[in-house]
Scaffold this motif. Sequence first.
Motif, PDB file in Angstrom:
ATOM      1  N   MET A 132       0.833  -1.203   0.000  1.00  0.00           N
ATOM      2  CA  MET A 132       0.000   0.000   0.000  1.00  0.00           C
ATOM      3  C   MET A 132       0.868   1.254   0.000  1.00  0.00           C
ATOM      4  O   MET A 132       0.550   2.253  -0.661  1.00  0.00           O
ATOM      5  N   ALA A 133       1.988   1.213   0.712  1.00  0.00           N
ATOM      6  CA  ALA A 133       2.912   2.345   0.724  1.00  0.00           C
ATOM      7  C   ALA A 133       3.572   2.524  -0.637  1.00  0.00           C
ATOM      8  O   ALA A 133       3.773   3.661  -1.097  1.00  0.00           O
ATOM      9  N   MET A 134       3.915   1.415  -1.294  1.00  0.00           N
ATOM     10  CA  MET A 134       4.481   1.513  -2.641  1.00  0.00           C
ATOM     11  C   MET A 134       3.514   2.202  -3.586  1.00  0.00           C
ATOM     12  O   MET A 134       3.900   3.090  -4.372  1.00  0.00           O
ATOM     13  N   MET A 135       2.242   1.823  -3.522  1.00  0.00           N
ATOM     14  CA  MET A 135       1.243   2.421  -4.407  1.00  0.00           C
ATOM     15  C   MET A 135       1.064   3.906  -4.104  1.00  0.00           C
ATOM     16  O   MET A 135       0.893   4.721  -5.013  1.00  0.00           O
ATOM     17  N   LEU A 136       1.115   4.266  -2.830  1.00  0.00           N
ATOM     18  CA  LEU A 136       1.042   5.681  -2.474  1.00  0.00           C
ATOM     19  C   LEU A 136       2.234   6.438  -3.024  1.00  0.00           C
ATOM     20  O   LEU A 136       2.072   7.546  -3.570  1.00  0.00           O
TER      21      LEU A 136
END
Length: 310
Positions: free
Chosen positions: A17-21
Amino acid sequence: MKHYVLLFCDPGIDDAMAMMLAIMHPQIELVGIVTSYGNVTKEQSIINADYILKVAGITDVPVIPAAFRSFSEFDEEAYPEIHGSAGLGSIIPPNHFPGNRVGFDTIRSILLTYKQNLTIIELGRMTALAKAFNLFENEFRYIKNVIVMGGAFFMPGNRTPIAEANIYGDSVSAKFIFNYLNTIITPLNITSQAMFTPALMQRLASHPKFGKTIQALLSVYTAYYKENQPHLPGPPIHDIVPLLVMVQPSLSTYVYRDVDVITNGKAKGMTMIDLRTMSEEGRHKIAWTVNADRLLHEYERAMFTGYADE
């Protein structure tokens, strides 16, 4: 202002989820991903990072395989009951997206290329970060910031009653980093407040690029938290917090203290600071409180920038 980010992680649902953000945020440019053991094995973390980049349509961000084991916790295992059998919820990513895998020395090249414009964000165990700092100490002196997601201060841990999982998972490397490198720390105190409500998850499911992926990621994660912590409004996504606080430091308040880590005994993994009235300020900037509503608003805004009509 553009933030150039080298991401150390162990994807894992909240890391993904952090990568996508990082990919979607208009003020962040992701310049590399360093993958290690933690939520999953080192091998699976590489596959998962490649997969998220493939879904995003990105081919030029280097993936740097790093640590496969802790220096202090030799029996540490992955967490399929939390993250799914392959670490990405109900997704089993195929291992045929080679991505842009490069060697560990690429970290040095990234440090030299971006220098004072670079922020390193560590979302997992600090084994690879400690190795990189030990090898490239001079290059580290020129970068902007190192931000760590880890630790728990005066609150229960999520790995033991007093230890947060990332610090516990390699307490020796964590102690090394905190002893020799100035950091910004986003501890469990504030990251546990980034809870995804059903309304936010429904909104994310409509995301034009990542909607189906997010649905699959959060299905297992949400079920785990419903069963084990049903009092929460939704699952906490710890690893988005360092990115959001980096871009908008005013989301948090801070204290400045030196941090110590216990590396053995029943208190292993505990992070300690001195908050007595006579204690002096220290070298680490610790996020102490957070405006959770505003943080999640900024998260949603960043994820949907460019998709205003969706």
